[in-house]
Structure formats: C-alpha cells, structure tokens
Design a protein around this motif. Structure first.
Motif, PDB file in Angstrom:
ATOM      1  N   LYS A 205     -36.768  -1.326-124.449  1.00  0.00           N
ATOM      2  CA  LYS A 205     -35.990  -2.553-124.305  1.00  0.00           C
ATOM      3  C   LYS A 205     -35.264  -2.872-125.612  1.00  0.00           C
ATOM      4  CE  LYS A 205     -36.230  -7.424-123.224  1.00  0.00           C
ATOM      5  NZ  LYS A 205     -37.089  -8.593-123.069  1.00  0.00           N
ATOM      6  N   GLY A 206     -33.962  -3.132-125.510  1.00  0.00           N
ATOM      7  CA  GLY A 206     -33.180  -3.491-126.678  1.00  0.00           C
ATOM      8  C   GLY A 206     -32.647  -2.307-127.465  1.00  0.00           C
ATOM      9  N   GLU A 250     -38.797  -6.223-116.817  1.00  0.00           N
ATOM     10  CA  GLU A 250     -37.962  -6.507-117.999  1.00  0.00           C
ATOM     11  C   GLU A 250     -37.213  -5.264-118.470  1.00  0.00           C
ATOM     12  OE1 GLU A 250     -39.482  -8.715-121.310  1.00  0.00           O
ATOM     13  OE2 GLU A 250     -40.508 -10.134-119.980  1.00  0.00           O
ATOM     14  N   ASP A 254     -33.078  -4.556-118.602  1.00  0.00           N
ATOM     15  CA  ASP A 254     -32.395  -4.180-119.839  1.00  0.00           C
ATOM     16  C   ASP A 254     -31.572  -2.897-119.730  1.00  0.00           C
ATOM     17  OD1 ASP A 254     -32.137  -4.429-122.871  1.00  0.00           O
ATOM     18  OD2 ASP A 254     -33.006  -2.429-122.668  1.00  0.00           O
ATOM     19  N   ARG A 257     -28.472  -2.997-117.520  1.00  0.00           N
ATOM     20  CA  ARG A 257     -27.450  -3.878-118.096  1.00  0.00           C
ATOM     21  C   ARG A 257     -26.574  -3.090-119.070  1.00  0.00           C
ATOM     22  NH1 ARG A 257     -27.154  -6.450-122.483  1.00  0.00           N
ATOM     23  NH2 ARG A 257     -29.327  -6.167-123.097  1.00  0.00           N
ATOM     24  N   ARG A 258     -27.208  -2.277-119.889  1.00  0.00           N
ATOM     25  CA  ARG A 258     -26.446  -1.447-120.825  1.00  0.00           C
ATOM     26  C   ARG A 258     -25.568  -0.445-120.077  1.00  0.00           C
ATOM     27  NH1 ARG A 258     -27.948  -1.502-126.085  1.00  0.00           N
ATOM     28  NH2 ARG A 258     -29.496  -3.109-126.394  1.00  0.00           N
ATOM     29  N   THR A 292     -29.387  -9.455-112.630  1.00  0.00           N
ATOM     30  CA  THR A 292     -28.732  -8.753-113.739  1.00  0.00           C
ATOM     31  C   THR A 292     -27.350  -8.258-113.327  1.00  0.00           C
ATOM     32  OG1 THR A 292     -30.940  -7.974-114.338  1.00  0.00           O
ATOM     33  CG2 THR A 292     -29.098  -6.965-115.484  1.00  0.00           C
TER      34      THR A 292
END
Ligand code: KG4
Ligand code: ZN
Length: 347
Positions: A205-206, A250, A254, A257-258, A292
């Motif tokens: 994530k991230g 979660e 993530d 979305r990317r 999302t």
C-alpha cells in the motif's frame, strides 16, 4: 455464431453453449458446472491428480448434458473451444483432447482459449463492454491488473510477487480452522468479527507501481494466531477473519487506484474497471472497488458471481470473440500449463 466451450483447468469441470446472433441475440443456451469441491476439501486444496481423474470421468457426460440443454445438435455448432492453459496440465489435456475430438468429428474449427483471456472478456458478454478497459483479475491462482485494449491485446500493469489473493484467503482460512475454499468462509466469519482488533500489515500500500504481495499478510496472521494466550476461540476466529479481510480491502483499494491513474494517462480518459475471478464474489471487496472506481471516474463492472468463478460460458464466449476475428487454432495445439496474457496472439 454458436460455440461449445469446455473448462477443465482447475477443479471445475464445465461445459457451455453460447450463442451470439443479431437475431435472436446473445444468450447462454446451456451452462453446466461440476465442482470437485468434495473431492479436494479433505486435502485443504486442489490435488492435481485427483482433479485430472475427475475431469476424465465427468467431462463427456457434462458435454452431452450441455448439448441436450442447448437444444441444438453438434452440426449446428460453429466451433468448439476449450481452455488451452494456463492451469493444471492433466485437466487441460483432458479438455483440449475432448474439444479437438469433437471439432474433428463434426468438421468445425477448434479454438484453444487462454483461461485468463476468458476471465478478461466475460464482461463483454454480460455488459457489452467496449474496449479498452482495465481488468482486475483476482482468483485462487492469479492477482493481476491488466489493460485490455482488444482481443489478444493485453498489457499487464501489475501482478502479485508471491501469493494470489484467493490463495491468501485459502491459507488464512486453514490457519484459523475454516474450511476450503477459504474465501466464502472468511467472508461469512468476518460479518460478526471486529476488523480493528488485529493490526495486520497492508502490503505494497502506498508504494509506486501496481504490484501486489500477500505472503507477509499471511505470515502476520500466523504470528497473531500463535501469540494468542488461549486456544483460538470462535470470537478470535471471526476477528482474525474480519481484520484480514479489511487489510485485503485496503490493498485492493490502493493498487487498482494507481492502475486507473496510469490507464487514464495512457488512454486519455477513464473507461471501466472490470473485476473478475472468484474473489470478485466478495461483497466487501466489491463495495470498496466500486467506491474507488467511482472516485477515479471509472465505471465499475463485475460479472455475476457464477460467471466470476470458473465456468465454461466464458470459454465459449472467448471462442466467439476469437472466431469472429478468424483466430482459430490447429489440431496440433499443445496445452500450455504456463501462458501469460502478454504472449497472446491478437487480431
Ligand atoms: O476464479 P476461481 O473460481 O478459480 C481460480 O482460481 O481460477 O477462484 C477461486 C478462489 C478461491 O481462492 C476462493 O477462496 C476465492 O476465489 N473466493 C473468494 C470468495 N469466493 C471465492 N475469496 C473471497 N471472498 C469470497 N466470497
Ligand atoms: Zn479462473
């Protein structure tokens, strides 16, 4: 066009007849699936040798039933399609040999279908979705984000570097004493569990890129269970299930979305996010993905659950798509246990 489809790449033996005509339109004329769940459940996972034997034992009967249900004769088929890979080699051989034999006997083209392509194209059958779109494939064997630009034209944005997401559900279920397949069992247990009790990691994530990783999450669950002072209670089990499912949710918010950002950059505008594969049956994950996608300006599409898990209608449909483009296969096609989408032959 009317195509007979056969699916035998994992633990479902399936046959289906799909029709696509201007008149009377598109319909699944027959769709039969025999799950081998009972045969594999005692082993906590799919046993390839048991699967291959079961396909061999049941496929002929299922094809006969699908043809009977469809109300048409073999001579009315335009082609015969079977999963040519990727998958467990014993099962794929059974399906491919059967399809080739029927195709040769009735003098119709044979189509070897990539199982992942079939998942990727299902939303075109159910929702008339135009190209291009972004696919999130989440099953027991795969976890990938793929730009689908046309039949046979796929670009992978990301994949799992270790376990598939369905595999993580199955392994975590086993750890906490829930039955196989783990996905539906965890989803049920999570309803009454506390998703905030265990602080499991959200792997990747991230991070830049669109890859996934689930083995660290599985290990964290194992440690958490081992650290419990008492034997796992029903309450603990539900809390682990809920906390695990929230961590997965979660991650699944993530990474796509990317991928949507990248897709929009490359294609000029958002289109649709399609989710397919067995894990797409999970309601919490679907809700997260819907939200999302909407935030990114994408339409969210998921085939009905029965067409998300392995089935033969998706194989027949992929056969129709390829037959339209003249992409038939020769009778000497060799089954491919490994067959990445990028190695597909397009129009
Ligand atoms: O696509 P599929 O039927 O077979 C292949 O792997 O190709 O997917 C099966 C996987 C299993 O790992 C199963 O646990 C998972 O999908 N699954 C779910 C749910 N239903 C099935 N995972 C999470 N939630 C569910 N409701
Ligand atoms: Zn599948």
């Amino acid at each position: 066009m009317i195509v007979l489809g056969i699916e035998t790449s994992c633990d479902e033996t399936a046959a289906s007849v799909v029709e696509d005509h201007a008149e009377p339109g598109r319909r699944i004329r027959a769709d039969v699936v025999l799950s081998q769940l009972d045969e594999h459940a005692p082993h906590g996972g799919v046993v390839p040798e048991i699967a291959a034997r079961a396909h061999l034992q049941h496929l002929d009967g299922l094809v006969a039933r699908a043809m009977r249900d469809s109300g048409i004769g073999f001579d009315q088929l335009d082609a015969v399609a079977a999963t040519g890979g990727p998958g467990l080699i014993g099962g794929v051989i059974v399906g491919v040999m059967t399809a080739k034999a029927i195709a040769a006997a009735v003098g119709k083209p044979f189509l070897a279908i990539n199982h992942l392509e079939a998942h990727a194209l299902t939303a075109r059958m159910t929702d008339d979705l135009p190209f291009p779109y972004l696919l999130l494939l989440v099953s027991g064997g795969h976890c990938q984000l793929v730009a689908v630009d046309g039949v046979g034209t796929y670009r992978r944005y990301g994949t799992t570097v270790d376990d598939a997401v369905g595999e993580a559900f199955d392994k975590v279920a086993k750890l906490i004493g829930l039955p196989y397949p783990g996905g539906p069992a965890i989803e049920r247990a999570a309803v009454t569990g506390d998703p905030a009790r265990f602080a499991f990691p959200r792997p990747m994530k991230g991070r830049p890129g669109c890859d996934f990783s689930f083995s660290g999450l599985k290990t964290a669950v194992r440690h958490a269970v081992a650290a419990l002072p008492e034997k796992l209670s029903e309450r603990d089990r539900d809390d682990v299930a809920a906390s695990f499912q929230r961590a997965v949710a979660e991650v699944l918010a993530d990474r796509p979305r990317r991928a949507m950002t990248r897709f929009t950059d490359e294609h000029g505008a958002p289109t649709a996010l399609v989710v397919a594969g067995g894990v797409a049956a999970n309601r919490q994950l679907r809700a997260v993905l819907t939200a999302t996608a909407e935030r990114e300006g994408f339409r969210f599409t998921a085939p009905p659950p029965a067409l998300c898990t392995d089935n033969a209608a998706m194989i027949a449909w992929a056969g129709i798509e390829r037959l339209r483009l003249g992409l038939t296969d020769r009778l000497d096609f060799a089954p491919r246990p490994r067959w990445p989408l990028e190695e597909m032959r397009g129009a």
